[in-house]
Design a protein around this motif. Structure first.
Motif, PDB file in Angstrom:
ATOM      1  N   TRP A 106     -54.048  14.637  30.121  1.00  0.00           N
ATOM      2  CA  TRP A 106     -54.661  14.507  31.434  1.00  0.00           C
ATOM      3  C   TRP A 106     -55.123  13.072  31.687  1.00  0.00           C
ATOM      4  N   VAL A 107     -55.768  12.449  30.704  1.00  0.00           N
ATOM      5  CA  VAL A 107     -56.230  11.063  30.844  1.00  0.00           C
ATOM      6  C   VAL A 107     -55.048  10.121  31.012  1.00  0.00           C
ATOM      7  N   ILE A 108     -54.001  10.315  30.224  1.00  0.00           N
ATOM      8  CA  ILE A 108     -52.812   9.464  30.352  1.00  0.00           C
ATOM      9  C   ILE A 108     -52.185   9.645  31.728  1.00  0.00           C
ATOM     10  N   SER A 109     -52.149  10.860  32.238  1.00  0.00           N
ATOM     11  CA  SER A 109     -51.595  11.104  33.577  1.00  0.00           C
ATOM     12  C   SER A 109     -52.398  10.385  34.646  1.00  0.00           C
ATOM     13  N   ILE A 110     -53.709  10.444  34.550  1.00  0.00           N
ATOM     14  CA  ILE A 110     -54.556   9.747  35.521  1.00  0.00           C
ATOM     15  C   ILE A 110     -54.323   8.238  35.454  1.00  0.00           C
ATOM     16  N   LEU A 111     -54.189   7.698  34.255  1.00  0.00           N
ATOM     17  CA  LEU A 111     -53.936   6.267  34.119  1.00  0.00           C
ATOM     18  C   LEU A 111     -52.580   5.879  34.699  1.00  0.00           C
ATOM     19  N   VAL A 112     -51.577   6.721  34.511  1.00  0.00           N
ATOM     20  CA  VAL A 112     -50.251   6.434  35.076  1.00  0.00           C
ATOM     21  C   VAL A 112     -50.319   6.473  36.601  1.00  0.00           C
ATOM     22  N   TYR A 114     -52.944   5.872  38.426  1.00  0.00           N
ATOM     23  CA  TYR A 114     -53.696   4.675  38.814  1.00  0.00           C
ATOM     24  C   TYR A 114     -52.809   3.435  38.754  1.00  0.00           C
ATOM     25  N   MET A 115     -51.988   3.330  37.700  1.00  0.00           N
ATOM     26  CA  MET A 115     -51.069   2.191  37.587  1.00  0.00           C
ATOM     27  C   MET A 115     -50.068   2.196  38.741  1.00  0.00           C
ATOM     28  N   ALA A 116     -49.546   3.360  39.100  1.00  0.00           N
ATOM     29  CA  ALA A 116     -48.613   3.444  40.221  1.00  0.00           C
ATOM     30  C   ALA A 116     -49.310   3.028  41.518  1.00  0.00           C
ATOM     31  N   PHE A 117     -50.557   3.441  41.700  1.00  0.00           N
ATOM     32  CA  PHE A 117     -51.329   3.031  42.876  1.00  0.00           C
ATOM     33  C   PHE A 117     -51.468   1.513  42.934  1.00  0.00           C
ATOM     34  N   LEU A 118     -51.777   0.894  41.810  1.00  0.00           N
ATOM     35  CA  LEU A 118     -51.919  -0.564  41.788  1.00  0.00           C
ATOM     36  C   LEU A 118     -50.587  -1.274  42.031  1.00  0.00           C
ATOM     37  N   ILE A 119     -49.505  -0.713  41.522  1.00  0.00           N
ATOM     38  CA  ILE A 119     -48.190  -1.311  41.749  1.00  0.00           C
ATOM     39  C   ILE A 119     -47.836  -1.235  43.229  1.00  0.00           C
ATOM     40  N   ILE A 120     -48.170  -0.130  43.874  1.00  0.00           N
ATOM     41  CA  ILE A 120     -47.904   0.006  45.310  1.00  0.00           C
ATOM     42  C   ILE A 120     -48.837  -0.892  46.118  1.00  0.00           C
ATOM     43  N   LEU A 121     -50.065  -1.053  45.668  1.00  0.00           N
ATOM     44  CA  LEU A 121     -51.069  -1.833  46.378  1.00  0.00           C
ATOM     45  C   LEU A 121     -50.815  -3.339  46.279  1.00  0.00           C
TER      46      LEU A 121
END
Length: 188
Positions: A106-112, A114-121
């Protein structure tokens, strides 16, 4: 919403799945039968392992191992074979292991996510920086700009806050470069 749904689905699957091994078991490891029978058969040259669901008071060689190998040995060989066996009763907490694995996933999924959000941002924040790379020859020309171009009253906008922090960091890096390369001093 979707990560929570995935989390509960994984918990449900793990709670209803049958484990390969039970939480409580009796495990006996014995030498090969050829060690007491003095026969060198190819099929019995490796160690023997027996796993059962017997209770702790019946986790011994007489209850677990001998009923399975008694046809292959004599009574005298059975008395010599049991002292060489090691039987242990194991009590594991597979539920705790499952919960820890689910939390890690679950933690790894949330981090992934979040990383996708930052890549899009990132392209949205850096769209004002266009053109190719230019070599900086004189850092003094890039002095710290005057007032910030962003409207500070718009605090509710995430893009403005992130962009403001990014601009602040870039100014600090520029100032540090100027101090180190030109003035040969360190920032406090």
């Amino acid at each position: 919403m979707k990560p929570i749904l995935i989390f509960f689905t994984i918990v449900w699957v793990f709670s209803h799945a049958e484990a390969q091994f039970d939480d409580k078991r009796c495990k006996c490891i014995c030498p090969s039968l050829s060690s007491v029978t003095n026969k060198t058969e190819k099929s019995h040259t490796s160690r023997l392992m027996f796993t059962t669901n017997d209770p702790p008071n019946k986790c011994n060689c007489d209850e677990v191992v001998l009923p399975r190998v008694s046809t292959q040995m004599s009574a005298n060989e059975m008395r010599e074979f049991c002292p060489r066996c090691e039987c242990k009763y194991e009590n594991r907490k597979t539920t705790v292991i499952r919960v820890v694995v689910i939390i890690v996933i679950w933690v790894i999924s949330i981090l992934v996510i979040y990383m996708a959000f930052l890549i899009i941002l990132d392209p949205l924040l850096n769209k004002r920086v266009k053109g190719s790379y230019q070599e900086h020859t004189n850092e003094d020309e890039d002095a710290v700009p005057g007032p910030m171009s962003h409207n500070m009253s718009v605090r509710g906008n995430v893009l403005n806050r992130v962009s403001t922090q990014q601009d602040k960091w870039k100014r600090q890096v520029r100032e540090q470069r100027r101090n180190i390369y030109d003035r040969h001093t360190m920032l406090n």
